[in-house]
Design a protein around this motif. Structure first.
Motif, short mmCIF file in Angstrom:
data_model
loop_
_atom_site.label_atom_id
_atom_site.label_comp_id
_atom_site.label_asym_id
_atom_site.label_seq_id
_atom_site.Cartn_x
_atom_site.Cartn_y
_atom_site.Cartn_z
N ALA A 12 13.13 -15.12 -8.82
CA ALA A 12 11.97 -15.74 -9.37
C ALA A 12 10.91 -16.46 -8.60
O ALA A 12 9.91 -16.39 -8.76
N ILE A 13 11.67 -17.49 -7.97
CA ILE A 13 10.64 -18.28 -6.95
C ILE A 13 9.99 -17.65 -6.09
O ILE A 13 8.81 -17.72 -5.96
N VAL A 14 10.68 -16.68 -5.41
CA VAL A 14 10.15 -15.92 -4.25
C VAL A 14 8.99 -15.06 -4.74
O VAL A 14 7.86 -15.10 -4.35
N GLY A 15 9.28 -14.32 -5.91
CA GLY A 15 8.18 -13.47 -6.61
C GLY A 15 7.22 -14.22 -7.12
O GLY A 15 5.91 -13.74 -6.91
N GLY A 16 7.37 -15.17 -7.76
CA GLY A 16 6.37 -16.24 -8.17
C GLY A 16 5.05 -16.77 -7.05
O GLY A 16 4.02 -16.66 -7.25
#
Length: 220
Positions: A12-16
């Motif tokens: 989720a961090i990478v995608g965000g």
């Protein structure tokens, strides 16, 4: 599971962050987008490892995915020669980084052995677990005489300390591991890896976790 909870959070961090990058630079070309994604996997995985987390997809850690993406990108965008050079540099960096990490693990194993006599706990297996943790398995071509001497001390305690609960199969196995370690130490040409130590740690831990039920490798 395809992805663990830590992997979901890291994903989720990478995608965000990747979404924010594409919003700020909407005209970014494919090489830039690919490099950003590879860097995010590598950076997120490295930070997670430093914090003690293990985000992964299947068995691949995020840091490993980042390294693979970097190598693949070097092959796609920079050509075979640069790709080969990048692989060599990455392999050398990983080798020395892991050797440094291994030396830290050896210091931790020495600390476990030093703390064993004074260990006080309500858990009757606490002392034995500490000794099992003190067994040291080297991996990264970094074999030293101190590794042999350390493991011999740990195995001697596991064999001779009458306060440690064990059965005859376990005692026989420990003697087998100690004898094989001494044989390897006496060899003129040492193989780079200490034999049987990793298997011994797994077998002894399994024996404790299963409350005395476990299997040992046959002393062949």
């Amino acid at each position: 599971m395809i992805i663990n909870i830590e992997g979901m959070i890291a994903g989720a961090i990478v995608g965000g962050i990747y979404f924010l990058i594409t919003m700020v630079w909407p005209n970014m070309e494919f090489p830039g987008k690919y490099a950003s994604l590879a860097a995010l996997f590598l950076l997120t995985g490295t930070v997670a490892d430093k914090l003690g987390y293990q985000p992964r997809i299947y068995f691949a850690k995020f840091k490993l995915i980042g390294i693979v993406l970097v190598l693949l990108g070097a092959f796609i965008f920079l050509g075979v020669a640069i790709f080969t050079a990048t692989m060599i540099v990455v392999a050398i960096c990983i080798f020395f980084w892991q050797r440094k990490k291994e030396n830290k693990l050896f210091l931790r194993a020495q600390s476990c052995l030093e703390n064993y006599p004074g260990n006080q706990s309500d858990d009757p297996n606490a002392g034995k677990r500490l000794l099992i943790e003190a067994l040291f398995q080297n991996i990264w071509l970094n074999k030293k005489p101190e590794f042999f001497e350390h493991n011999e001390k740990v195995l001697d305690i596991l064999i001779s300390d009458t306060e440690l609960a064990r059965n005859e199969d376990e005692l026989h196995y420990l003697r087998f591991v100690r004898d094989k370690l001494k044989e390897q130490k006496a060899q003129t040409k040492w193989s780079w890896r200490l034999k049987n130590i990793g298997a011994a740690k797994r077998s002894l831990t399994q024996l404790i976790d299963n409350q005395g039920i476990g299997r040992f490798r046959p002393a062949a």
